[in-house]
Design a protein around this motif. Structure first.
Motif, PDB file in Angstrom:
ATOM      1  N   LEU A 142       0.808  -1.221   0.000  1.00 24.36           N
ATOM      2  CA  LEU A 142       0.000   0.000   0.000  1.00 24.36           C
ATOM      3  C   LEU A 142       0.841   1.271   0.000  1.00 24.36           C
ATOM      4  O   LEU A 142       0.297   2.373   0.012  1.00 24.36           O
ATOM      5  CB  LEU A 142      -0.940   0.006   1.220  1.00 24.36           C
ATOM      6  N   GLY A 143       2.181   1.112  -0.002  1.00 22.32           N
ATOM      7  CA  GLY A 143       3.063   2.275  -0.010  1.00 22.32           C
ATOM      8  C   GLY A 143       3.052   3.045   1.296  1.00 22.32           C
ATOM      9  O   GLY A 143       3.252   4.262   1.303  1.00 22.32           O
ATOM     10  N   LEU A 144       2.835   2.352   2.419  1.00 23.33           N
ATOM     11  CA  LEU A 144       2.719   3.020   3.717  1.00 23.33           C
ATOM     12  C   LEU A 144       4.028   3.081   4.488  1.00 23.33           C
ATOM     13  O   LEU A 144       4.094   3.709   5.531  1.00 23.33           O
ATOM     14  CB  LEU A 144       1.663   2.311   4.579  1.00 23.33           C
ATOM     15  N   GLY A 145       5.070   2.422   4.012  1.00 24.24           N
ATOM     16  CA  GLY A 145       6.355   2.454   4.699  1.00 24.24           C
ATOM     17  C   GLY A 145       6.536   1.329   5.687  1.00 24.24           C
ATOM     18  O   GLY A 145       5.682   0.457   5.852  1.00 24.24           O
ATOM     19  N   TYR A 146       7.682   1.366   6.367  1.00 24.59           N
ATOM     20  CA  TYR A 146       8.078   0.327   7.315  1.00 24.59           C
ATOM     21  C   TYR A 146       8.423   0.996   8.638  1.00 24.59           C
ATOM     22  O   TYR A 146       9.022   2.059   8.627  1.00 24.59           O
ATOM     23  CB  TYR A 146       9.298  -0.423   6.766  1.00 24.59           C
ATOM     24  N   PRO A 147       8.088   0.399   9.767  1.00 24.08           N
ATOM     25  CA  PRO A 147       7.349  -0.849   9.941  1.00 24.08           C
ATOM     26  C   PRO A 147       5.856  -0.650   9.734  1.00 24.08           C
ATOM     27  O   PRO A 147       5.295   0.389  10.087  1.00 24.08           O
ATOM     28  CB  PRO A 147       7.669  -1.262  11.381  1.00 24.08           C
ATOM     29  N   GLY A 148       5.228  -1.655   9.169  1.00 28.77           N
ATOM     30  CA  GLY A 148       3.830  -1.543   8.779  1.00 28.77           C
ATOM     31  C   GLY A 148       2.835  -1.539   9.916  1.00 28.77           C
ATOM     32  O   GLY A 148       1.792  -0.887   9.836  1.00 28.77           O
ATOM     33  N   GLY A 149       3.105  -2.279  10.977  1.00 29.95           N
ATOM     34  CA  GLY A 149       2.147  -2.405  12.075  1.00 29.95           C
ATOM     35  C   GLY A 149       1.750  -1.083  12.683  1.00 29.95           C
ATOM     36  O   GLY A 149       0.562  -0.810  12.916  1.00 29.95           O
ATOM     37  N   LYS A 150       2.713  -0.220  12.934  1.00 31.92           N
ATOM     38  CA  LYS A 150       2.444   1.075  13.566  1.00 31.92           C
ATOM     39  C   LYS A 150       1.582   1.960  12.664  1.00 31.92           C
ATOM     40  O   LYS A 150       0.631   2.586  13.119  1.00 31.92           O
ATOM     41  CB  LYS A 150       3.766   1.767  13.899  1.00 31.92           C
ATOM     42  N   VAL A 151       1.897   1.991  11.370  1.00 30.19           N
ATOM     43  CA  VAL A 151       1.147   2.819  10.422  1.00 30.19           C
ATOM     44  C   VAL A 151      -0.282   2.283  10.256  1.00 30.19           C
ATOM     45  O   VAL A 151      -1.249   3.040  10.303  1.00 30.19           O
ATOM     46  CB  VAL A 151       1.857   2.867   9.049  1.00 30.19           C
ATOM     47  N   ILE A 152      -0.417   0.976  10.090  1.00 30.13           N
ATOM     48  CA  ILE A 152      -1.743   0.379   9.910  1.00 30.13           C
ATOM     49  C   ILE A 152      -2.578   0.550  11.167  1.00 30.13           C
ATOM     50  O   ILE A 152      -3.774   0.855  11.095  1.00 30.13           O
ATOM     51  CB  ILE A 152      -1.624  -1.097   9.485  1.00 30.13           C
ATOM     52  N   ASP A 153      -1.982   0.414  12.331  1.00 25.36           N
ATOM     53  CA  ASP A 153      -2.693   0.620  13.594  1.00 25.36           C
ATOM     54  C   ASP A 153      -3.219   2.050  13.677  1.00 25.36           C
ATOM     55  O   ASP A 153      -4.368   2.294  14.062  1.00 25.36           O
ATOM     56  CB  ASP A 153      -1.776   0.324  14.778  1.00 25.36           C
ATOM     57  N   SER A 154      -2.392   3.002  13.315  1.00 26.84           N
ATOM     58  CA  SER A 154      -2.792   4.410  13.340  1.00 26.84           C
ATOM     59  C   SER A 154      -3.954   4.668  12.377  1.00 26.84           C
ATOM     60  O   SER A 154      -4.927   5.347  12.723  1.00 26.84           O
ATOM     61  CB  SER A 154      -1.599   5.289  12.968  1.00 26.84           C
ATOM     62  N   LEU A 155      -3.859   4.112  11.161  1.00 26.98           N
ATOM     63  CA  LEU A 155      -4.933   4.293  10.182  1.00 26.98           C
ATOM     64  C   LEU A 155      -6.215   3.587  10.616  1.00 26.98           C
ATOM     65  O   LEU A 155      -7.324   4.102  10.392  1.00 26.98           O
ATOM     66  CB  LEU A 155      -4.489   3.773   8.812  1.00 26.98           C
ATOM     67  N   ALA A 156      -6.082   2.432  11.247  1.00 29.52           N
ATOM     68  CA  ALA A 156      -7.261   1.678  11.689  1.00 29.52           C
ATOM     69  C   ALA A 156      -8.071   2.466  12.710  1.00 29.52           C
ATOM     70  O   ALA A 156      -9.307   2.388  12.736  1.00 29.52           O
ATOM     71  CB  ALA A 156      -6.835   0.336  12.276  1.00 29.52           C
ATOM     72  N   LYS A 157      -7.407   3.241  13.537  1.00 29.19           N
ATOM     73  CA  LYS A 157      -8.099   4.048  14.552  1.00 29.19           C
ATOM     74  C   LYS A 157      -8.962   5.131  13.917  1.00 29.19           C
ATOM     75  O   LYS A 157      -9.891   5.628  14.539  1.00 29.19           O
ATOM     76  CB  LYS A 157      -7.089   4.651  15.516  1.00 29.19           C
ATOM     77  N   GLN A 158      -8.640   5.477  12.669  1.00 31.23           N
ATOM     78  CA  GLN A 158      -9.413   6.497  11.955  1.00 31.23           C
ATOM     79  C   GLN A 158     -10.558   5.881  11.147  1.00 31.23           C
ATOM     80  O   GLN A 158     -11.373   6.598  10.587  1.00 31.23           O
ATOM     81  CB  GLN A 158      -8.505   7.262  10.994  1.00 31.23           C
ATOM     82  N   GLY A 159     -10.618   4.553  11.094  1.00 29.09           N
ATOM     83  CA  GLY A 159     -11.609   3.873  10.278  1.00 29.09           C
ATOM     84  C   GLY A 159     -12.975   3.791  10.935  1.00 29.09           C
ATOM     85  O   GLY A 159     -13.172   4.171  12.093  1.00 29.09           O
ATOM     86  N   ASP A 160     -13.921   3.271  10.193  1.00 34.00           N
ATOM     87  CA  ASP A 160     -15.300   3.086  10.667  1.00 34.00           C
ATOM     88  C   ASP A 160     -15.453   1.644  11.157  1.00 34.00           C
ATOM     89  O   ASP A 160     -15.469   0.719  10.344  1.00 34.00           O
ATOM     90  CB  ASP A 160     -16.273   3.366   9.516  1.00 34.00           C
ATOM     91  N   PRO A 161     -15.615   1.442  12.472  1.00 31.40           N
ATOM     92  CA  PRO A 161     -15.714   0.075  12.998  1.00 31.40           C
ATOM     93  C   PRO A 161     -16.965  -0.659  12.545  1.00 31.40           C
ATOM     94  O   PRO A 161     -17.044  -1.878  12.638  1.00 31.40           O
ATOM     95  CB  PRO A 161     -15.693   0.268  14.517  1.00 31.40           C
TER      96      PRO A 161
END
Length: 166
Positions: A142-161
């Motif tokens: 997805l072109g989000l960089g490394y490490p992926g877990g921290k970035v994906i976690d941050s984006l997930a908090k902005q998502g619609d549960p």
């Protein structure tokens, strides 16, 4: 080592081993200093014997054996994953035995039934990529960089549960 592995989107074993070589003496010295002791206070040296990246394990194992020999103390090999599971006892209010735990580190994802510090029954584990590796691969795609877990976690908090119902 994030800055070293970032261009590759994941851990490169050879680079990790080289960074271990560079960092092991300063890190051991810092740990001893922060513990408020001297090397003369040590009566044993514990070292990870696996599982993990072979090169990095070899650096630590070789250093620990030589360090223990120089100090004239015992050395003992410990299981990397048991150490992760036991790290909960460094915190206040650890769980009472027995308990079930999810171990999710960069290269390992498993569920254990734990009855004592050294008695753990593996209930299940990933067969291919561990959770950390999967996060890094998805982030790279997805072109989000490394490490992926921290970035994906941050984006997930902005998502619609409510967007996806499980």
């Amino acid at each position: 080592q994030i800055e070293v592995h970032h261009p590759y989107g994941g851990v490169v074993p050879e680079l990790a081993s080289r960074k271990h070589i560079e960092g092991i003496v300063p890190i051991v010295n810092r740990a001893i200093h922060e513990a408020g002791i001297t090397v003369n206070d040590l009566n044993a040296v514990a070292v990870t014997q696996g599982p993990g990246l072979v090169g990095a394990l070899l650096v630590g194992f070789s250093f620990a054996k030589a360090y223990a020999y120089r100090l004239g103390v015992l050395w003992v090999g410990i299981d990397h994953l048991e150490a992760h599971v036991n790290s909960v006892f460094l915190e206040e209010n650890p769980p009472p035995f027995p308990y079930v735990t999810l171990l999710a580190s960069g290269g390992h994802t498993a569920i254990y039934f734990v009855t004592a510090h050294t008695h753990m029954k593996l209930l299940g584990q990933t067969r291919d990529d561990a959770a950390g590796e999967a996060f890094d691969k998805v982030a790279k795609m997805l072109g989000l960089g490394y490490p992926g877990g921290k970035v994906i976690d941050s984006l997930a908090k902005q998502g619609d549960p409510q967007n996806v119902v499980f």
